[in-house]
Structure formats: C-alpha cells, structure tokens
Enzyme design. Sequence first.
Site, PDB file in Angstrom:
ATOM      1  N   GLY A   1       0.776  -1.237   0.000  1.00 13.29           N
ATOM      2  CA  GLY A   1       0.000   0.000   0.000  1.00 13.29           C
ATOM      3  C   GLY A   1       0.804   1.281   0.000  1.00 13.29           C
TER       4      GLY A   1
ATOM      5  N   GLY B   1       3.811  -3.333  -3.820  1.00 15.34           N
ATOM      6  CA  GLY B   1       3.724  -3.504  -5.274  1.00 15.34           C
ATOM      7  C   GLY B   1       4.092  -2.196  -5.933  1.00 15.34           C
TER       8      GLY B   1
ATOM      9  N   TYR C   1     -10.343   5.029 -12.050  1.00 14.64           N
ATOM     10  CA  TYR C   1     -10.273   5.693 -10.739  1.00 14.64           C
ATOM     11  C   TYR C   1     -10.183   7.209 -10.848  1.00 14.64           C
ATOM     12  CZ  TYR C   1      -8.093   1.071  -9.891  1.00 14.64           C
ATOM     13  OH  TYR C   1      -7.790  -0.255  -9.853  1.00 14.64           O
TER      14      TYR C   1
ATOM     15  N   CYS D   1     -13.763   3.506 -28.569  1.00 12.31           N
ATOM     16  CA  CYS D   1     -15.114   4.041 -28.697  1.00 12.31           C
ATOM     17  C   CYS D   1     -15.803   4.150 -27.353  1.00 12.31           C
ATOM     18  CB  CYS D   1     -15.925   3.152 -29.625  1.00 12.31           C
ATOM     19  SG  CYS D   1     -15.123   3.010 -31.202  1.00 12.31           S
TER      20      CYS D   1
ATOM     21  N   TYR E   1       0.249  -1.403 -12.142  1.00  8.30           N
ATOM     22  CA  TYR E   1      -1.151  -1.479 -12.549  1.00  8.30           C
ATOM     23  C   TYR E   1      -1.391  -0.819 -13.905  1.00  8.30           C
ATOM     24  CZ  TYR E   1      -1.263  -2.651  -7.617  1.00  8.30           C
ATOM     25  OH  TYR E   1      -0.993  -3.229  -6.402  1.00  8.30           O
TER      26      TYR E   1
HETATM   27  N1  LLP Z   1      -1.211  -7.022  -0.683  1.00  5.67           N
HETATM   28  C1  LLP Z   1      -2.534  -7.172  -0.888  1.00  5.67           C
HETATM   29  C2  LLP Z   1      -3.275  -8.146  -0.104  1.00  5.67           C
HETATM   30  C3  LLP Z   1      -3.169  -6.381  -1.856  1.00  5.67           C
HETATM   31  O1  LLP Z   1      -4.469  -6.525  -2.061  1.00  5.67           O
HETATM   32  C4  LLP Z   1      -2.419  -5.447  -2.614  1.00  5.67           C
HETATM   33  C5  LLP Z   1      -3.053  -4.624  -3.647  1.00  5.67           C
HETATM   34  C6  LLP Z   1      -1.032  -5.340  -2.368  1.00  5.67           C
HETATM   35  C7  LLP Z   1      -0.473  -6.135  -1.384  1.00  5.67           C
HETATM   36  C8  LLP Z   1      -0.157  -4.379  -3.108  1.00  5.67           C
HETATM   37  O2  LLP Z   1      -0.570  -3.069  -2.914  1.00  5.67           O
HETATM   38  P1  LLP Z   1       0.369  -1.846  -3.366  1.00  5.67           P
HETATM   39  O3  LLP Z   1       1.619  -1.917  -2.536  1.00  5.67           O
HETATM   40  O4  LLP Z   1       0.665  -2.021  -4.804  1.00  5.67           O
HETATM   41  O5  LLP Z   1      -0.445  -0.664  -3.086  1.00  5.67           O
HETATM   42  N2  LLP Z   1      -5.376  -1.306  -9.348  1.00  5.67           N
HETATM   43  C9  LLP Z   1      -5.252  -0.325  -8.294  1.00  5.67           C
HETATM   44  C10 LLP Z   1      -4.547  -0.882  -7.088  1.00  5.67           C
HETATM   45  C11 LLP Z   1      -5.196  -2.122  -6.522  1.00  5.67           C
HETATM   46  C12 LLP Z   1      -4.445  -2.701  -5.369  1.00  5.67           C
HETATM   47  C13 LLP Z   1      -4.969  -4.049  -5.025  1.00  5.67           C
HETATM   48  N3  LLP Z   1      -4.281  -4.700  -3.955  1.00  5.67           N
HETATM   49  C14 LLP Z   1      -4.564   0.914  -8.852  1.00  5.67           C
HETATM   50  O6  LLP Z   1      -4.245   0.927 -10.039  1.00  5.67           O
HETATM   51  O7  LLP Z   1      -4.372   1.885  -8.143  1.00  5.67           O
END
Ligand code: LLP
Length: 422
Positions: free
Chosen positions: A246, A283, A324, A349, A378
């Site tokens: 996150g 991530g 988003y 389209c 993403y």
């Molecule tokens: N761990 C879990 C259980 C998760 O659900 C996620 C992301 C992560 C780790 C990694 O999160 P990060 O460090 O990348 O924030 N598509 C969206 C983001 C969806 C995140 C889903 N879960 C976007 O483009 O902003």
Amino acid sequence: MDRQPDYMGHFTYRNGEMYAEEVPLSALAAQYGTPLYVYSRTAMRRQFERLKQSLDTIRPLLCYSVKANSNGAVLRTFAELGAGFDVVSGGELYRVRAAGIPADKVVFAGVGKREEEIEYALKEGILFFTVESESEVRQIARTAQRIGACARLAFRVNPGVDPKTHTYITTGKKENKFGLDAERARRACAEAASLSNVEVVGLHLHIGSQILDPAPYGEALCQILPLVEEWRNRHSTFRWLDIGGGLGIQYRLTEGSMNTACYAETVVPLLRQTGMSIVLEPGRYLVGNAGVLLCRVAVVKQSHHKTFLIADAGMNDLIRPALYGAHHEVCPVRQVAERLFGDLVGPICESGDFLAKERELPAVGEGELLAVMSAGAYGFSMSSTYNSRPRAAEVMVEGNRHQGIRERETWADLVRGERAWA
Ligand code: LLP
C-alpha cells in the site's frame, strides 16, 4: 537545481529529449513501436533497496506484489535482490515459477481461491496462504488432507481503519470484503488449530493502496497487537506478521511518495515489540515510478473549448484514469515550451477513454511522442484487448542496455483459442 520529481526518477531530459536511463525514448519507440511500456531496472532496484534499508533493523521479507506488474523480467529483478512474492491467483504463482523462482518465499492471498489453485500452491510448497473466511480454512484443510500436505495459514484481519485513499483501493474498512474482524478471526483461528493438515503461522493485514501517510499503518497495527500477542502465546507455530503493501508513490508534482523513513518510524517500534518475523507486500512502491507508457499522437483535434490529443494508447493500455480518475503526468519526449488545454485520449469508442482530462498538456503535434508517467504499476497488468487492440509491448532498460521483455501482441493473438460455431 530543483529536486527532480520522483515520477521522473530514471527518466530525465538530455538536450531536450527524454531518456530512460541512458537510452533515448525516441530510439525505443523506433525499435519497438508504440504504445510501449518502458521500465527502468535501476529504478526498480533502487526502490527495493531504499525500502529494505529503511527497515533494516527488522529485516523483513519483502514480498513483491505480483499484481502490480507481473512481467517475468520484473519478477526476476526482485528475486535477484532476495525478494519474496505476494500472489493472488494460481496464474500469478505460475508466473513466479515460470520465471524460475522457487515458491518457498511466496505468500498467497485472495478472497476466493479455487481448489485447483490451492492444490497447486500446496504442491509447489508456498510459505503460507492468507485466509479471509472460515469456509476458506475448511476448503484449504480439505485439499491439504486429500493430497497429504500441510497448509500454513495466516489470518487476514480487517482492522477497521480508513487509510484515506481512493474508495476502490481501500481494503481495511469494516464495509470491505477483505479480512475478518478480530472476533471472527479468533473463531476461525481456533477452528483451524483443531484441524489436521493446517498450521496457524501468521496474521495478515492490508489496509489499502496508494497510502501516503504512515499514520493509518500505526493505527492498524495498534488494533491488532493484542491479537498477535494472544496467538503467539497460544500457537507455537505462529511467527509471521504480514503487514501488507500500500505504500504510495508520487503521481503529481504537488504530492510526495510515502517517506519510507517516516513509515519505518511509525511501524518499526510496534513491529519489534511483537518479536515476530515480518512480511511486507509492496507492489506500486517498487515499480510505479519505474515505468512510463510511451505513445504517439496520431491526431490533434480542436473542439470549441479544448484540444484533443488523440494517441495510439488508450484505456485498454492504461485503465487507471478511466477507472479511478487517476492522475498521471504527461511529458513530451521532445521538450516543447508551449502548453495547450485539453484531453489526451485514445482511439477507443468510449467517452471514458482518456489518459488525461481537461488539463494543461504539452502542445505537441501529430506524430510526436508522449510519455505517460508513473505507469509501471497497474499499467500493463490491468491492460486488456478491448476494441480488439493487441496489448502493448514492454521493454526493460538498464544503463545503456535495453531488451524487449514482452512482444507486442498481434491480430492473430486476438483470435487465438477461438473456435468457429460448427
Ligand atoms: N497485498 C494485498 C493483499 C493487496 O491486495 C495489494 C493490492 C497489495 C499487497 C499491493 O498493494 P500496493 O503496494 O501495490 O499498493 N489497481 C489499483 C490498485 C489495486 C491494489 C490491489 N491490492 C490501482 O491501479 O491503483
């Protein structure tokens, strides 16, 4: 000199031209075509090391969250640095294994795991599953029993905090589908402890994504610490505390990335007192600012109050703005002084097909290249072939070297697997 924004990172201007590390983006566009995802390997490595260093007193296992960018070359980059991996499907685990990475540092999350995915993960010998419902505990136990394996489980607890990010990427509030509240988690854990073929090994938290303020992490940890203490006393196998991912990055000039020193200041004292082994699942933080989506302007169209730059990349390539309302900076590959007011859109389209809406944009002409910044996370991983547009190619740069790491899809790929009605 002004500090370069984080989203520029290893993308810099030299003599008015944008480079990825030592390679001009225009050369990459000429060789690989557009739309093209361009990644900086050095930027990815730097982010990993930065996070690792901030947390060096607790030496966590950094499990890169594969969903952010699942290209095998990206996975191998982090594996070389000692990363583990966070997967949410059999497909993601398959990608990790196909990249030649062992499964013993893989954690498997997700609210709806299928039996064949559970079986595959057990056979590969992953580190643990995170579980989010009582019924999932039973399903995993049944599968483990059937194949004579033992499943390690970490319970995902929903701490009920608000990380103040986009509602679609908030996961730790009471109304979200994720995790168990503490009371249910206690019950599910007690049930798991009574089953054979499963072991209670950890507790998992993930409160949301693109979080820029460390405070909600501290709040969430304070919420779950009593439970950690309780389970630690009760289960001899309980040793992993997975605090999820996150950590946010910079998308706009007016905001910063998560400051890892502040993050560490907030979480480390709390984590240390638990005596647990710590897992993180970043991530976006590792790859987001390390990638751009390179596209070419096909058409410039004037409407009565704004200009449309119509590019060869669209919402199928990068859906974050459409889905988003996400903001990505747009930079010209060849610097121009003038700005225009308008939208950067794709050829799809749908009126929602935009990469930037009603903003100041570089006043480039037809045929010019634009870099949509902070697209390493993403971006490709959420891309689709909508409007039967083959998915973009991906290229990795390190220093003056570059290598295609995914071929551009072809029209033939679009119909592969289809069968005529006979
Ligand atoms: N761990 C879990 C259980 C998760 O659900 C996620 C992301 C992560 C780790 C990694 O999160 P990060 O460090 O990348 O924030 N598509 C969206 C983001 C969806 C995140 C889903 N879960 C976007 O483009 O902003």
